[in-house]
Structure formats: structure tokens, C-alpha cells
Design a protein around this motif. Sequence first.
Motif, PDB file in Angstrom:
ATOM      1  N   PRO A 115       0.810  -1.221   0.000  1.00  0.00           N
ATOM      2  CA  PRO A 115       0.000   0.000   0.000  1.00  0.00           C
ATOM      3  C   PRO A 115       0.844   1.272   0.000  1.00  0.00           C
ATOM      4  O   PRO A 115       0.418   2.285  -0.557  1.00  0.00           O
TER       5      PRO A 115
ATOM      6  N   PHE B 203       0.612   4.195  -2.568  1.00  0.00           N
ATOM      7  CA  PHE B 203       0.502   5.608  -2.227  1.00  0.00           C
ATOM      8  C   PHE B 203       1.497   6.440  -3.033  1.00  0.00           C
ATOM      9  O   PHE B 203       1.159   7.493  -3.571  1.00  0.00           O
TER      10      PHE B 203
ATOM     11  N   ILE C 130       0.135   6.895  -6.376  1.00  0.00           N
ATOM     12  CA  ILE C 130      -0.868   7.957  -6.483  1.00  0.00           C
ATOM     13  C   ILE C 130      -0.201   9.306  -6.667  1.00  0.00           C
ATOM     14  O   ILE C 130      -0.596  10.114  -7.500  1.00  0.00           O
TER      15      ILE C 130
ATOM     16  N   ASP D 174      -5.852  -1.602  -3.707  1.00  0.00           N
ATOM     17  CA  ASP D 174      -6.770  -0.922  -2.792  1.00  0.00           C
ATOM     18  C   ASP D 174      -6.417   0.558  -2.649  1.00  0.00           C
ATOM     19  O   ASP D 174      -7.295   1.415  -2.686  1.00  0.00           O
ATOM     20  N   THR D 175      -5.127   0.851  -2.486  1.00  0.00           N
ATOM     21  CA  THR D 175      -4.764   2.265  -2.326  1.00  0.00           C
ATOM     22  C   THR D 175      -4.912   3.020  -3.637  1.00  0.00           C
ATOM     23  O   THR D 175      -5.356   4.159  -3.637  1.00  0.00           O
TER      24      THR D 175
ATOM     25  N   LYS E 169      -8.102   4.372  -4.405  1.00  0.00           N
ATOM     26  CA  LYS E 169      -8.475   5.327  -3.357  1.00  0.00           C
ATOM     27  C   LYS E 169      -9.800   4.959  -2.695  1.00  0.00           C
ATOM     28  O   LYS E 169     -10.640   5.837  -2.449  1.00  0.00           O
ATOM     29  N   GLY E 170      -9.989   3.672  -2.494  1.00  0.00           N
ATOM     30  CA  GLY E 170     -11.186   3.253  -1.776  1.00  0.00           C
ATOM     31  C   GLY E 170     -12.475   3.405  -2.555  1.00  0.00           C
ATOM     32  O   GLY E 170     -13.557   3.305  -2.001  1.00  0.00           O
TER      33      GLY E 170
ATOM     34  N   TYR F 213      -1.232  -5.606   5.451  1.00  0.00           N
ATOM     35  CA  TYR F 213      -2.201  -4.548   5.184  1.00  0.00           C
ATOM     36  C   TYR F 213      -3.631  -5.031   5.280  1.00  0.00           C
ATOM     37  O   TYR F 213      -4.439  -4.533   6.065  1.00  0.00           O
TER      38      TYR F 213
ATOM     39  N   ILE G   9      -2.036   3.957   6.201  1.00  0.00           N
ATOM     40  CA  ILE G   9      -1.878   4.478   4.842  1.00  0.00           C
ATOM     41  C   ILE G   9      -3.239   4.686   4.197  1.00  0.00           C
ATOM     42  O   ILE G   9      -3.477   5.654   3.494  1.00  0.00           O
ATOM     43  N   LYS G  10      -4.126   3.770   4.448  1.00  0.00           N
ATOM     44  CA  LYS G  10      -5.445   3.866   3.843  1.00  0.00           C
ATOM     45  C   LYS G  10      -6.128   5.163   4.270  1.00  0.00           C
ATOM     46  O   LYS G  10      -6.721   5.863   3.446  1.00  0.00           O
TER      47      LYS G  10
ATOM     48  N   VAL H  82      -4.625   7.993   2.440  1.00  0.00           N
ATOM     49  CA  VAL H  82      -5.119   8.083   1.069  1.00  0.00           C
ATOM     50  C   VAL H  82      -6.501   8.709   1.041  1.00  0.00           C
ATOM     51  O   VAL H  82      -6.808   9.553   0.197  1.00  0.00           O
ATOM     52  N   LEU H  83      -7.329   8.304   1.999  1.00  0.00           N
ATOM     53  CA  LEU H  83      -8.693   8.837   2.020  1.00  0.00           C
ATOM     54  C   LEU H  83      -8.680  10.342   2.250  1.00  0.00           C
ATOM     55  O   LEU H  83      -9.377  11.084   1.570  1.00  0.00           O
TER      56      LEU H  83
ATOM     57  N   SER I  69      -7.607  12.226  -0.847  1.00  0.00           N
ATOM     58  CA  SER I  69      -8.552  12.444  -1.935  1.00  0.00           C
ATOM     59  C   SER I  69      -9.742  13.311  -1.511  1.00  0.00           C
ATOM     60  O   SER I  69     -10.418  13.870  -2.358  1.00  0.00           O
TER      61      SER I  69
END
Lengths: 349, 293, 298
Positions: free
Chosen positions: B118, B122, B125, B233-234, B237-238, C230, C249-250, C253-254, C257
Motif C-alpha cells: 500500500p 501511495f 498515487i 486498494d490504495t 483510493k477506496g 495490510y 496508509i489507507k 489516502v482517504l 482524496s
Amino acid sequence: MAQVALEGIHKVYPNGFEAVQTCSFVIQDGEFVVLVGPSGCGKSTLLRMIAGLEDITEGTLRIGDRVVNDVDPADRNIAMVFQNYALYPHMTVAKNMGYGLKNRGISKTEIDAKVQEAAKMLNLTDYLDRRPSQLSGGQRQRVAMGRAIVRQPDLFLFDEPLSNLDAKLRNQMRIEVRALQRRLGTTAVYVTHDQVEAMTMADRIIVLNGGRIEQIGTPKEIYSTPASTFVASFMGAPPMNVLNATVSSDKHVTLDEGLELPVAAPAASSGPILVGIRPEDLTLGEGTTPFDVQIVEELGAQRLLHGTLGGQAFSVSVNKDHEAGTGTIPVSITPGAVHFFSREDGFRI
Amino acid sequence: MKRAGFTNPWLPILLLVPQLSIIVVFFYWPAAWAIQSSFYLQDPFGFGSTFVGAENYTDIAQSIEYRKVAWFTVYFTAIVTFLSLSIALLLAVKADNVLRGAKTYRTLLMWVYAIAPPVAGFLGIMFFDQSHGPLTRFFGFFGWDFKLGVDYFDTATAMIIVAVWKQIPVNFIFFLSGLQSIPRSVREAALIDNNSGFRRFWDVTFPLLAPTAFFLLIINITYAMFDTFGIIDTMMKGEPGANPMTLVYKVYLDGFRGNDLGGSSAQSVVLMVLVLVLTIFQFRLIERRIHYT
Amino acid sequence: MADLTQTQIAQPTPSRLRFKWNTIFDHLILIAGSLLMLMPLVYAFITASYDPVTIHREGLALTFGDELGSNFEKALFEKGGFTKTVDGMVMLKNSFILGIGFAVGKIIISMMAAYAIVYFRLRFATFAFWIIFTTLLLPLEVRILPSYEAIQRLGMANTYSGLIVPLIASATGTFFFRQFFRAVPEELVEAARIDGAGPVKFFIDILVPLSRTMIAAIFIIMFVFGWNQYLWPTLITTDESLFTLVRGIKQIVLTYSDAAIPEHGQALALAIVAMLPPVLIVIFFQSWFVKGLTESDK
């Protein structure tokens, strides 16, 4: 110090392989016995049964007065020297030698004293703080010996301890091991496939073949009266010549190809037979038997002549100053040095 | 087992109990549960479940959505495996060639192994950022308007690039160690027999590396199918939306977001069978590899 | 004969030249490869030295700004997340707990199991072997849903043990140690038995010290593996005080964005913190790590 007695010892592996056929013998207190034979003959299995590393399928094993069949190796009061030495690589020489004593709860000062004493005996005093990896092959071998002697066991077991050394060192260690054993007076069982080691070191030799004992005897007995063609050809270098022959009803010994040998036939036998003659029991240039020499091997002290006698492979060993070349030479056979074996089972007649 | 093993009756059992109990509780039980629930339809509100037989499986087989994901997984796996293996092989051969700086190169080329997928995603991204990403700009230079998270193909490309980047080190390490274990004498013999470096590589070095390459092939397939979860998954961006995803991601999505326990379990079982086949294949290869050396 | 000498004389100059060109070419490829591997981190590190507004306007940068220290400080010590209860230090601590706990637990459990399988005469040894090694077949990712279900039923969700223990349920470690133990010379256990060492003593006095490098290598591999987990932490920890960096990390990322002007600098700083410990370990213990990785997989 102890006597070792094997009664009807027998080993069958779970997969049905019979490694050692039923055998019985007694090793006297202080004796140095060598188990010799080709690889896979069961000599190591026998040794490992004595050590307790291998279960005994059947029979009784006594060390001293004690039946030890079900005694743990650690409690048999034995010591073993392995072919690859099996030193603990992460321990110093001193720790390696003292580990067995430590496990027996002996005090540190006593361990130190014993290790020092053994190290002195083996010229290892300067190396006590080294690791096995920092030692030469001969030194490692000595450490393995040292580990065995500090324990003052009833019995030494050697599993081909010299076969990882080079030829020169091997000869030297052979003498050292033997001298050490004499000095300590500890009973020893020594496994080797090298007949020279067996001949030079043993008080008594046990020759094994295919899981069976072929012969037990002193080196001299084994050499002069081999019990079978196997023993005859396995013990002694160059090996004994074995010829196919027939004893006629009037007691003449004739090779299969028709040449008659000037030897006295065995009293009790007639018909097909095997005749064994050691290469050194022949004299060149005398007698009437023609020997066709094809190759001459220079061994230094001796010369070995290879060729045929009456059409069968044959060799004769002569002294270094004996002139010899290829071609046909008459030979005479030393009287009384001829061995006869049965053609059916190879046993001595 | 060793010839002279210990014969203590209870100690080995004691030694095995921790491992065995963990495995039973967290492996066999869940696996059995997955197989069982793959034959049931779960009520979305948690009020029990009904036995539906193989319906979950036939649903999978007929689902266009599932087929799309499966095909993406195939492409993704093939491309990631091929690229990361070939780039790593090239680098390993070169790193094995040079005398100067070999150690420095080795370090520089392997450290990425330690980066979590992840985290790599990132970084991806950032690099593929719509307005400022250096790689977006780079592609824009060639007239490619790169839209991560919007365009299916662009997102897939970005995922592949990151997944390859992350996987090169492992392959590099194995190839290099495989190259270094080729005996000097063999190389010297080849040097005498053939003066073209290119031919020497394909005639001598590569066949000797083949066992390593086969082994890595399986490792890479497993990686692309399962371990890239974090990257995928990353990088989306969900927001799964219309983004590309792998089979494992879909298991997660249907099971945890969609609450379709039966369908997700059935997908799990399908994956299990797939991995089983792969692994049997791998064991065969490892056996051959042992004979090879 | 004349031909032969001619070619022999003619050969050296071009071949030496070609050799040099080849070497330069090799180095060029390696440098390109190294840059490919290194650049993302360099970019991330340098960009982490800017304030969020600049990053939002300019994107990734290649010259240092002056916010590096403050970004790292904020990333590590400022409470963030939904509930504002967790800072970078907590996540760092959790990551270490997961990495070390997983590596140590795995090593202990798998060494014990491998020892039992290799060194004991056990009637059901083959059975145990298969029970354990079937787990090699199915990675956790394939069975996440049922594993999650199992953890829920056991009430182990949002606990460290729920985080760590299920990850141990694969036989990789046992397999490594089994391979290693089988390569230990047979005579060593025999010598030890004659020296009066029982199974426990042999294990502690001889086998464990002998396995030191192997243990170190596996520790490194497992630590990195555990640290980088993860999917499992994402499922099993919903309580933010249990988040690891990689799990976090998730969240990063959220926010990235969602927010109008996202905290890029902080996010990058946190990502760097998340990769630094495993990367450093792999670099510093390179030889052990490579040895463990390549030898244990045979």
C-alpha cells in the motif's frame, strides 16, 4: 574398563532389510577389536547398536556385567568418535570436550582439570579456546579423541575416525590412536573399511560381509588362514589370487584350463575347488609353472607383476631389486602357502 | 526424520500443539466454514441463511462482472510477471557482470523489497497525480492524457507499473544468487567454447538459471494474484467503482462491502482450488529442482 | 599457420575495446535500474519538506523546502484520524508490536514444530507434517472472510493477539526450519546423546545456537512481512489506537482524496516513517536477509 558381550544380536530394519544377521562374540577387557568390511556390510550398524544409537532387534548386549539393550546411550558409559568428528561448531575446544561431563553434573573445576589433562595428552593445550572451524583436520580429529577420553569411559567406539584425513596424517594418527588406547587400557571397538587399518591396529579383527560375520581372529590368523575367499581377497594388498581348479580322484590339482599345479591337494576334497595363493608366496624364475607377465607395477619397495597363470588372472609380488619384465617366466609356489576354498560357498576347506 | 531421533513420547506432541492448534483454529476451521457457507445464501440483514446448493457457483460462472475481473486478473498477472521477471533478469545479469560497485548496485536494487504494497500504491498515487504527478506529465509529453482512477485502462497501467516496481527486487535477489551459484568452472568452460557473450548467456547461463526462473514464475503469479491487494486498494483510493480489480479484491469487496457472504465464500473456494493447482505444480517443480542440483 | 598468428595478433585490440564498451553499457543499465528504484523515495522525501499549499500547487518537487522537520513532527506527534486520538508514534509502536510479535511468535512456534517433526520418532509425524504443510497452499488473502469470521466469534477483533496469531497460521517458518534442521549433520545429535544431552538440552545447547544465523535471517524476513501486512490489519482493527502505519496508509489516502487542501507533506512524512524501519533492516542485514530468502526456499 569392561568386557563387551554380544549374544545372538540381530538387526532387521522396519522396511525388512536385515542389516546384521544373528551373531555372538565377546570383546575382552582392554582389547582393541576392529570391525572391517566393505560399505553396507553392517559394521556400522553393529557399532551403533553397541552405542545404543540403533535398537537391537533381537539378542542380548552386555557391557561389563550389565545388560544394556534398553539403556540410553548416555548411560552406557561409552564414548564415540565419529567419521566427521561431530564437533559442536559453536563451542570452543574446551567446551566441546567438557560438554559430556557438564551434562553429568560434574563440577567446573573438575571438568577443567580433566580437559587440561586430556588436552596435554593430545597436544591440544594451545587450542582450547578455539572453535572447531579454526582447526586443521588432524586437530579436529584430536579434539574428537579428547572428547572421548575425558569421560574415562568403559568403552571407546570409533566409526571410521581416520577416513577424512589425508594419507600421511592417517598413518600417523593410526599409531597415536593405538598408543593412546594401550596407555589408557580402555576396551575399544573400531569400524573401518580399510584393511590396512584393521591389520595394523587390531588385537582381533572381525570381518563382516553382507551382514554376516565371515571370520573373527587376530590379524595374523586372518591373514594366514582366511576363512573364506571373501576374507582372503578383502584382507591383504595386493589381494590373494583365487584360481578355479579341480581336484582329481588321484589328488592332482588342475586349473580349469588344463594346467596342473604342483601343490598338495586337500585331503578331504575332490572335484571343483578354488585355489588361493598370495602374490608374495611365489618365487620367480624357479619351478615349472609358466606365468605370463603382461604389466609390471612399481610400488617402490616391491614390484607387482600382473598377468595370467594357465589363462586366469594372476599377480606376483617381488622384491624391488628383482629384475622383471613382461613375457613368460616360470614360478614356484611356496609349499604350505596354498589355500583351498569350496567352490559352492567360498568357505575354507 | 533423523536416524537416531529421540523417542520421548509426549515431548514432540507438546512441541507441536501450539502450531497445530493455531492452524486448526485459523486455517482448517475457516477453510471448512468457507466451503460450507459457499452453499448458502446469507440474509443481508443477518437473519440466518438458506441452503441454495451450487447456486453461488453458477452465479459466479454466469456473472459478466466476475468474468471481467477474472480476465483482468489474468492480464494483470501475466504482464506483471513477465515484466518484473525480465527486468530483474537483465539487472541481475548486469550486476553479476560488473566488478566495481557490485555491492552498491545490489543494495540499491533490492531495498524496495521492504516497502509495503500500500505504501508503494501511495507513492504511485503521487506519481500519477492528475495535475502534478511526474509520470502523468511524462505521459502527457507524448500526448497521453493520463487519468488515474477515472480511465479504466490508465488505472490498470498505473497499477501494473507500481506492481512491477515493487516486485523487481525479489526476482533480482533470486536471479543474482542463482547466477552466483553457477560454478566458475562452467563459466570458464563456456568462455573457451564460445566467444559470443550473447550466445553464452542463452546456451549456458540461462538453462542453468531455468530452475530459479520456474520457481520465480510461481512466486510471481502468487504475488500478482494476492499480494498486490494493497497496491490495488490504495490506488483506487477506496472507490472501486468501475476501476480494475483482481479476483482477491472482489472476494473482499463482495464479502465485506457487499455483504454477500455466500458469493464471496464461493469465490474464495474457487481461488483456493486455483492456488491448490498452482501449488501442486510448484511442488512438482521443486522436486525436479532438487534432482537438478 | 600464418592465418592463425595473424588472427591472434589482430584479436586483442578490438576485444579489449569491446570489453570496455560492454562494461560501460552494463553500468549504464544498472544505474538506470538503481534510479528507477530510488527516485520515488527521493521525490517523496524531498516533497515531504514542503507545506501543503505548495505541494497542492506544485506537486512533487526535487529541491528541498524548509518544512521537513515540522512535517515529520506533525506526522508523528499530532493527533489525527477520525477520532483525533491517534498520532504517528502510536502507529509506529503498533507496527513494531506487529512486526516483532509476529516474527518472534512465528520463530518460536515453527522452531518447536520443526524440531518435533525432524528429531523425534513419532508415529503420526507424516500426518502432522501434512496438516502443517497444507497451509502453505492457501495464503491468508484467499481465506480472509472466514478467518475474519473466526476472529469475530473468538472475540479477538481489535486485539493484538487477533492481529498477530492468525498470521502465524501458515507453515513458512516451519518449512524453513525443517529444511535447515535436516541439513544439520546426523552425527551431531548422536554425539550429543552419548554426551548425555536429552531432547531439551540438545535443543537449547546445540540446535538453537547452531541456528543463530538462520533465526536472524528468518527474523528479518518475518519482521518485514509482519510490518507490511495490510489486508488483515485493515479488517481486524477498527479501533484506531490499534492502527499500524501501513494500515494507516489507507486513512492517509482517504484524506488525500477528500480534503480541499490535503496534508500532503504530513502524509508523505508518515509514508516515509512507514517504510523506513523495514528498509533499514533489509539494507543493514542484507547478507543474512539474502541468505535466508534464497536458501530457505529450496
